[in-house]
Design a protein around this motif. Structure first.
Motif, PDB file in Angstrom:
ATOM      1  N   TYR A  35       0.979  -1.196  -0.015  1.00 16.14           N
ATOM      2  CA  TYR A  35      -0.033  -0.011   0.083  1.00 16.14           C
ATOM      3  C   TYR A  35       0.687   1.295  -0.036  1.00 16.14           C
ATOM      4  CZ  TYR A  35      -3.801   2.980   1.572  1.00 16.14           C
ATOM      5  OH  TYR A  35      -4.662   4.103   1.679  1.00 16.14           O
ATOM      6  N   TRP A  36       1.933   1.323   0.878  1.00 19.48           N
ATOM      7  CA  TRP A  36       2.805   2.520   0.831  1.00 19.48           C
ATOM      8  C   TRP A  36       3.611   2.532  -0.668  1.00 19.48           C
ATOM      9  CZ3 TRP A  36       7.865   3.370  -0.109  1.00 19.48           C
ATOM     10  CH2 TRP A  36       8.522   4.690   0.376  1.00 19.48           C
ATOM     11  N   LYS A  39       1.304   4.029  -3.384  1.00 17.84           N
ATOM     12  CA  LYS A  39       1.308   5.426  -2.989  1.00 17.84           C
ATOM     13  C   LYS A  39       2.395   6.206  -3.327  1.00 17.84           C
ATOM     14  CE  LYS A  39      -1.498   6.899   0.546  1.00 17.84           C
ATOM     15  NZ  LYS A  39      -2.239   6.845   1.648  1.00 17.84           N
ATOM     16  N   GLU A  69      -3.448   4.157  -9.446  1.00 15.51           N
ATOM     17  CA  GLU A  69      -4.334   4.739  -8.534  1.00 15.51           C
ATOM     18  C   GLU A  69      -5.193   3.886  -8.213  1.00 15.51           C
ATOM     19  OE1 GLU A  69      -5.299   8.003 -11.033  1.00 15.51           O
ATOM     20  OE2 GLU A  69      -3.812   9.413 -10.006  1.00 15.51           O
ATOM     21  N   VAL A  72      -4.192   1.367  -5.588  1.00 14.09           N
ATOM     22  CA  VAL A  72      -4.357   1.904  -4.305  1.00 14.09           C
ATOM     23  C   VAL A  72      -5.925   1.541  -3.891  1.00 14.09           C
ATOM     24  CG1 VAL A  72      -4.404   4.022  -2.922  1.00 14.09           C
ATOM     25  CG2 VAL A  72      -2.534   3.574  -4.439  1.00 14.09           C
TER      26      VAL A  72
END
Length: 179
Positions: A35-36, A39, A69, A72
């Motif tokens: 997730y990090w 992003k 995007e 995410v």
């Protein structure tokens, strides 16, 4: 001819207090990590776009930004399906890959050589993501996290397709021009 190797003592690494004790913990840690990473990639791709000169490469970067995007959002859905708040944990691997990509930009002149470098850096990122999503999908399957599995597999396929597209772009003549 016999060789002698120096004996070294190898010790087990002690676990941190908050170390994963079960596969579910390892799975959640992996989700936080990617997730990090996704992003961070959303922030890094516009710089790659700005530095690329080949129109097909620029278009591929724009396409991948849109997909990233979406990745995410899918990860947020994974967390939600597990009753967890989406949380990012710094991904040292992605940070290293993005630092390397930044170095490539600084170490190449604008044009086809830099474009080849951008593709090389992008494919390293893709390969890391492919490995990560494949592993997390395997964990999700064992843990019977059906929503997460569906989302992870969808993202995995997009990452594989992006890698194929980058290979095709490099092979179609960009690398030859950079020669």
């Amino acid at each position: 001819m016999a060789t002698t190797a120096k004996k070294t003592t190898v010790r087990k690494t002690p676990a941190k207090k908050d170390a994963a004790k079960e596969l579910k913990d390892l799975f959640e840690d992996g989700l936080k990590d990617i997730y990090w990473a996704e992003k961070a990639l959303v922030k890094a791709l516009p710089k790659m776009h700005k530095n690329a000169t080949n129109e097909k490469l620029k278009n591929a970067i724009v396409q991948h930004l849109k997909e990233t995007e979406g990745h995410v959002s899918r990860l947020e859905e994974c967390f939600k399906s597990m009753g967890k708040k989406a949380q990012a944990k710094k991904c040292d691997a992605m940070q290293g890959l993005l630092d390397e990509a930044d170095s490539i930009l600084k170490e190449t002149e604008p044009g086809t050589v830099r474009d080849a470098g951008i593709i090389a850096a992008s494919q390293k990122v893709e390969h890391y993501e492919i490995a990560t999503y494949g592993t997390l999908a395997a964990f999700a399957k064992v843990l019977k996290e059906k929503v997460a599995l569906k989302n992870l597999l969808a993202t995995l396929e997009e990452e594989k397709q992006c890698d194929k597209s980058l290979t095709k772009l490099a092979d179609t003549n960009l690398n030859v021009k950079a020669k």
